[in-house]
Design a protein around this motif. Structure first.
Motif, PDB file in Angstrom:
ATOM      1  N   ARG A 146       4.658   4.713   2.730  1.00 33.61           N
ATOM      2  CA  ARG A 146       6.056   4.335   2.571  1.00 33.61           C
ATOM      3  C   ARG A 146       6.463   4.446   1.109  1.00 33.61           C
ATOM      4  O   ARG A 146       5.637   4.573   0.224  1.00 33.61           O
ATOM      5  N   CYS A 147       7.758   4.365   0.886  1.00 26.38           N
ATOM      6  CA  CYS A 147       8.289   4.452  -0.460  1.00 26.38           C
ATOM      7  C   CYS A 147       9.056   3.171  -0.785  1.00 26.38           C
ATOM      8  O   CYS A 147       9.986   2.803  -0.063  1.00 26.38           O
ATOM      9  N   PHE A 148       8.660   2.504  -1.845  1.00 22.66           N
ATOM     10  CA  PHE A 148       9.366   1.316  -2.303  1.00 22.66           C
ATOM     11  C   PHE A 148      10.377   1.736  -3.369  1.00 22.66           C
ATOM     12  O   PHE A 148      10.000   2.330  -4.382  1.00 22.66           O
ATOM     13  N   VAL A 149      11.638   1.438  -3.112  1.00 20.41           N
ATOM     14  CA  VAL A 149      12.688   1.746  -4.080  1.00 20.41           C
ATOM     15  C   VAL A 149      13.129   0.434  -4.719  1.00 20.41           C
ATOM     16  O   VAL A 149      13.701  -0.425  -4.036  1.00 20.41           O
ATOM     17  N   VAL A 162       3.724  -5.201  -6.394  1.00 21.78           N
ATOM     18  CA  VAL A 162       3.583  -4.619  -5.052  1.00 21.78           C
ATOM     19  C   VAL A 162       2.407  -3.644  -5.041  1.00 21.78           C
ATOM     20  O   VAL A 162       1.588  -3.643  -4.115  1.00 21.78           O
ATOM     21  N   ASP A 163       2.306  -2.846  -6.086  1.00 20.78           N
ATOM     22  CA  ASP A 163       1.204  -1.876  -6.186  1.00 20.78           C
ATOM     23  C   ASP A 163      -0.142  -2.581  -6.271  1.00 20.78           C
ATOM     24  O   ASP A 163      -1.109  -2.166  -5.633  1.00 20.78           O
ATOM     25  N   ILE A 164      -0.211  -3.651  -7.049  1.00 19.93           N
ATOM     26  CA  ILE A 164      -1.458  -4.426  -7.156  1.00 19.93           C
ATOM     27  C   ILE A 164      -1.845  -4.983  -5.787  1.00 19.93           C
ATOM     28  O   ILE A 164      -3.008  -4.941  -5.385  1.00 19.93           O
ATOM     29  N   GLU A 170      -2.900   4.191   1.095  1.00 23.33           N
ATOM     30  CA  GLU A 170      -2.650   5.614   0.875  1.00 23.33           C
ATOM     31  C   GLU A 170      -1.171   5.974   0.986  1.00 23.33           C
ATOM     32  O   GLU A 170      -0.389   5.309   1.646  1.00 23.33           O
ATOM     33  N   LYS A 171      -0.805   7.030   0.277  1.00 22.02           N
ATOM     34  CA  LYS A 171       0.533   7.616   0.322  1.00 22.02           C
ATOM     35  C   LYS A 171       1.634   6.592   0.066  1.00 22.02           C
ATOM     36  O   LYS A 171       2.549   6.424   0.872  1.00 22.02           O
ATOM     37  N   VAL A 172       1.521   5.921  -1.061  1.00 17.87           N
ATOM     38  CA  VAL A 172       2.553   4.958  -1.457  1.00 17.87           C
ATOM     39  C   VAL A 172       3.290   5.504  -2.676  1.00 17.87           C
ATOM     40  O   VAL A 172       2.664   5.916  -3.657  1.00 17.87           O
ATOM     41  N   VAL A 196       2.212   6.686  -6.544  1.00 20.03           N
ATOM     42  CA  VAL A 196       2.937   7.466  -7.553  1.00 20.03           C
ATOM     43  C   VAL A 196       4.179   6.694  -7.973  1.00 20.03           C
ATOM     44  O   VAL A 196       4.917   6.193  -7.128  1.00 20.03           O
ATOM     45  N   PHE A 197       4.405   6.609  -9.293  1.00 20.67           N
ATOM     46  CA  PHE A 197       5.581   5.940  -9.822  1.00 20.67           C
ATOM     47  C   PHE A 197       6.551   6.971 -10.385  1.00 20.67           C
ATOM     48  O   PHE A 197       6.152   7.862 -11.131  1.00 20.67           O
TER      49      PHE A 197
END
Length: 443
Positions: A146-149, A162-164, A170-172, A196-197
């Motif tokens: 998923r993608c967090f905006v 959120v990343d921690i 996978e695939k974030v 990926v940021f």
């Protein structure tokens, strides 16, 4: 005096060395100086990108609804103010002004929260981030693919946590949206292979998510998040998600990536079991926005044109004029918590001296003194009455957002996510697509 043939107004071009962004409201180009070889200033840098579409999330513009000049609240007569407050109370009848407490935490922040080096400000921000993260997890939005905006991302602290919390999911992908240049960003420190940021310097008003390559090509479901998303920015973000982005999938009749991944875990997370143990009926229409979790603030910075709840207001017999005064009156909710001018001065000095600490760029709003302050009003309303009126204004504005999300196929909710001693702006707006479990039923 006639306009020179070489002036930007005559040629339709910006002055040499100045930003090439045309400010429609001011009927002129931006006057900021740009770096050598650049076309736009920092704030308007997004205009050079494919994902920039001017005013795509702005809402319809209707000049006939907005009077040319509105006097400050402090200039209203007692009779005019009393009439406004009566309208507010009538419109708010039946609304539950007592929200449920969803004050949470998350193990990802336990170490940071217990750091003895933390100052009071850092601790307060960490508590809010921990609770937002806990609510994201409670809604089952914390997962892979998923993608967090993050809207109004600032330094990117919320996405960082959120990343921690996701560890090696996978695939974030993270998209951090911020319209101004930000110092001491934390997103540049992330080097995990599975996440990926990407930082976009753009006003939410002009952001077209479905033109961002990772979303256009990867079709990842989006989770919209934000911590203290100021006034109008909340409305722009909601429209960006549920109109601009979600509507693009409907037009192309496409499904996001997660919908096409067939495994038991994914299906159970997206479609929880009912109490009887059978799966809920899965609708044919799948929403590409997996969820929304936004901490609200600064209702006094809302704007009628951009507000998503205009239909709700109109149904109550209210319009642009009432909205203008209600959003100004919303600042009364913190009128009893304001500091003296001396304390204000000390706070400002402290902020300037501590630019490298954990404090956020955004002020929760507890220290502002404006023309609409509760001390400058006609009549004999007590401080408590003014605070109650301010809270009603916030509630009514938020209720318009709730109805908007319901009409767009979501199950929204408002809840307290932190103690008012931590932040006076302590309301969290959450929303899930209708086929998902609501905040009240999620285990």
């Amino acid at each position: 005096m006639a306009t020179s043939a070489t002036s930007p107004h005559a040629t339709g071009f910006p002055a040499e060395g100045r930003c090439g962004y045309y400010v429609e409201k001011k009927k002129r180009f931006c006057r900021m100086v740009v770096a050598a070889g650049k076309r736009f200033c920092g704030e308007h840098a997004g205009a050079a990108e494919d994902f920039y579409i001017q005013d795509i999330n702005a809402g319809l513009k209707d000049e006939t609804e907005i009077p040319e000049q509105l006097v400050p609240i402090s200039s209203l007569s007692e009779e005019q103010l009393e009439k406004l407050i009566k309208k507010l109370r009538k419109a708010s009848e039946g609304l539950d002004s007592t929200l449920k407490d969803h004050i949470m935490s998350h193990p990802a922040l336990h170490s940071a929260l217990n750091d003895p080096k933390n100052g009071d400000s850092a601790t307060k921000h960490l508590k809010q981030q921990a609770s937002i993260l806990g609510n994201i997890e409670k809604l089952k939005l914390l997962g892979p693919r998923r993608c967090f905006v993050e809207f109004g991302a600032g330094k990117g602290k919320l996405s960082h946590w959120v990343d921690i919390a996701l560890k090696d999911a996978e695939k974030v992908h993270f998209i951090l949206v911020e319209k101004v240049t930000t110092r001491f960003k934390v997103d540049g420190k992330h080097r995990k292979k599975n996440s990926v940021f990407e930082r976009l310097q753009i006003d939410i008003q002009h952001l077209c998510l479905n033109k961002i390559p990772v979303l256009r090509e990867g079709k990842l479901p989006v989770v919209g998040i934000g911590k203290h998303l100021c006034g109008v920015a909340t409305d722009l973000a909601l429209r960006c998600l549920v109109e601009t982005y979600a509507a693009s999938f409907e037009e192309r009749n496409e499904e996001p990536l997660a919908k096409r991944i067939k495994n038991d875990k994914t299906e159970k997370e997206i479609y929880p079991l009912t109490k009887e143990g059978s799966e809920k009926n899965v609708p044919e229409k799948w929403n590409p926005v997996a969820g929304i979790v936004i901490a609200l603030c600064c209702h006094h910075r809302c704007d009628w044109r951009h507000y998503v709840g205009k239909e709700y207001f109109r149904a109550l017999g209210l319009g642009a004029v009432e909205f203008h005064y209600f959003q100004r009156m919303s600042s009364w909710a913190t009128c009893g918590m304001r500091k003296t001018s001396l304390e204000d001065s000390n706070i400002t000095t402290k902020r300037q001296d501590n630019q490298n600490d954990d404090s956020e760029e955004h002020d929760d709003g507890g220290y502002r003194i404006t023309d609409d302050g509760a001390d400058n009003l006609p009549g004999l309303l007590s401080i408590e009455e003014k605070k109650k009126t301010g809270h009603l204004c916030k509630l009514l504005i938020d209720q318009g957002r709730i109805q908007y999300l319901q009409q767009k196929g979501f199950s929204p909710a408002l809840q307290y996510y932190t103690d008012p001693l931590v932040s006076l702006e302590n309301v969290l707006l959450t929303a899930l697509p209708d086929h998902s479990s609501s905040p009240e039923t999620t285990a």
